[in-house]
Scaffold this motif. Structure first.
Motif, PDB file in Angstrom:
ATOM      1  N   ALA A  16      -2.965   9.568  -1.946  1.00  0.00           N
ATOM      2  CA  ALA A  16      -1.637   8.865  -1.261  1.00  0.00           C
ATOM      3  C   ALA A  16      -1.394   9.216   0.128  1.00  0.00           C
ATOM      4  CB  ALA A  16      -0.567   8.973  -2.264  1.00  0.00           C
TER       5      ALA A  16
ATOM      6  N   THR B 101       0.831  -1.020  -0.119  1.00  0.00           N
ATOM      7  CA  THR B 101       0.046  -0.029  -0.004  1.00  0.00           C
ATOM      8  C   THR B 101       0.788   1.379  -0.036  1.00  0.00           C
ATOM      9  OG1 THR B 101      -1.648  -1.219   1.208  1.00  0.00           O
ATOM     10  CG2 THR B 101      -1.984   1.148   1.223  1.00  0.00           C
TER      11      THR B 101
ATOM     12  N   LEU C   5       1.653   6.689  -6.733  1.00  0.00           N
ATOM     13  CA  LEU C   5       0.442   8.118  -7.055  1.00  0.00           C
ATOM     14  C   LEU C   5       1.180   9.519  -6.784  1.00  0.00           C
ATOM     15  CD1 LEU C   5      -2.808   6.970  -5.068  1.00  0.00           C
ATOM     16  CD2 LEU C   5      -2.471   7.048  -7.563  1.00  0.00           C
ATOM     17  N   SER C   6       1.883   9.646  -5.825  1.00  0.00           N
ATOM     18  CA  SER C   6       2.535  10.864  -5.836  1.00  0.00           C
ATOM     19  C   SER C   6       3.510  11.079  -7.075  1.00  0.00           C
ATOM     20  CB  SER C   6       3.259  11.184  -4.433  1.00  0.00           C
ATOM     21  OG  SER C   6       2.710  11.090  -3.374  1.00  0.00           O
TER      22      SER C   6
ATOM     23  N   VAL D 281      -5.651   3.628  -2.385  1.00  0.00           N
ATOM     24  CA  VAL D 281      -4.848   3.745  -3.290  1.00  0.00           C
ATOM     25  C   VAL D 281      -5.432   3.197  -4.645  1.00  0.00           C
ATOM     26  CG1 VAL D 281      -2.640   2.330  -4.195  1.00  0.00           C
ATOM     27  CG2 VAL D 281      -3.080   3.191  -1.767  1.00  0.00           C
TER      28      VAL D 281
ATOM     29  N   SER E 215      -1.779  12.674  -5.180  1.00  0.00           N
ATOM     30  CA  SER E 215      -1.208  12.936  -3.860  1.00  0.00           C
ATOM     31  C   SER E 215      -1.790  12.951  -2.624  1.00  0.00           C
ATOM     32  CB  SER E 215      -0.090  14.237  -4.082  1.00  0.00           C
ATOM     33  OG  SER E 215       0.930  13.999  -5.300  1.00  0.00           O
TER      34      SER E 215
ATOM     35  N   ALA F  98       1.073   4.182  -2.625  1.00  0.00           N
ATOM     36  CA  ALA F  98       0.992   5.734  -2.502  1.00  0.00           C
ATOM     37  C   ALA F  98       1.968   6.320  -2.983  1.00  0.00           C
ATOM     38  CB  ALA F  98       0.866   5.891  -0.917  1.00  0.00           C
ATOM     39  N   SER F  99       3.169   5.880  -2.993  1.00  0.00           N
ATOM     40  CA  SER F  99       4.222   6.781  -3.505  1.00  0.00           C
ATOM     41  C   SER F  99       4.230   6.809  -5.068  1.00  0.00           C
ATOM     42  CB  SER F  99       5.689   5.813  -3.131  1.00  0.00           C
ATOM     43  OG  SER F  99       5.665   4.537  -3.483  1.00  0.00           O
TER      44      SER F  99
END
Length: 252
Positions: free
Chosen positions: A174, A132, A139-140, A191, A171, A136-137
């Motif tokens: 995330a 997860t 997504l950024s 996510v 972001s 999230a990283s």
């Protein structure tokens, strides 16, 4: 009796003239609006024309034309510029080799976690959180790509509110996913939503990327989302076990 009525109503040339006007074929449409009492009672000429003028106006204003029953053909739809299967996927072979290799290598953390848990038939919260956090990283990173594409001079994407503000949304999702680390299922759903929104931005809302990049983005996103869905499914059906407990048992 009939002779008396005939003498009373039809005496004089003026009333006979009114009757001839009514009997003319060209004035039947107009005379149909004239009350019969105007002729039979011997109204003056001014009152007679006052009564007949609305009929004449209606007759003159009436217009009839042939109805066109032939149906018009609907206009042919224009070809979709964002049809991924027809246009963009064909351009995947034109993608630079470094972009292909790095993108496919970036799928290893997504695919390896559900594959490992499925083989052992065990859910590991640490691995789920690692997957997860990695999503999230990513997504950024996808949000930062838009800024880097829109800021240089001569870029087809303008640094306006639509391009720059929408790039912040992945972001933010995330960040919310990382805050839900104690609720793995909700973090994974966040996510997945972020990956879908970012793909929608790149393919439909902000269609200025090269075709090969849009095809690569779609393929990588589909694999990543399927991996996250598989992880959440394993979390719900398999027993949970922490990695620390498994390591202790191996050492003993």
């Amino acid at each position: 009796m009939f002779h008396l009525l005939k003498r009373y109503y039809f005496q004089g040339p003026s009333k006979m003239a009114y009757l001839q006007i009514l009997l003319k074929p060209r004035s039947r449409a107009a005379c149909s609006f004239v009350p019969l009492q105007c002729v039979l009672t011997g109204l003056p000429k001014s009152q007679l024309f006052r009564h007949t003028s609305p009929g004449l106006t209606k007759a003159q204003g009436f217009h009839s034309s042939c109805c066109n029953w032939k149906k018009k053909k609907p206009p042919e739809p224009e070809p979709r510029e964002l049809d991924l299967l027809r246009y963009d996927m064909k351009s995947l072979k034109d993608a630079p080799k470094p972009a292909l290799y790095l993108s496919f290598a970036g799928l290893i953390p997504f695919v390896s976690v559900p594959l490992l848990m499925a083989i052992q038939e065990t859910s590991y919260p640490e691995l789920v959180f690692a997957q997860t956090a990695y999503g999230a990283s990513i997504l950024s990173f996808l949000g930062g790509i838009r800024w880097g594409f829109a800021l240089p001079e001569g870029s087809p994407a303008k640094p306006d509110w639509i391009n720059l503000a929408n790039s912040i949304v992945p972001s933010l999702l995330a960040w919310i996913a990382l805050l839900c680390k104690d609720y793995i299922f909700h973090a994974g759903i966040m996510v997945i939503m972020g990956l879908g929104i970012a793909l929608h931005y790149d393919l439909a809302l902000l269609p200025t990327y090269p075709s090969w990049f849009k095809a690569l983005r779609a393929l990588v996103t589909i694999v990543a989302v399927c991996s996250l869905v598989a992880t959440l499914f394993i979390v719900n059906i398999c027993p949970e076990k922490h990695l620390g407990h498994a390591t202790n048992k191996v050492e003993d």
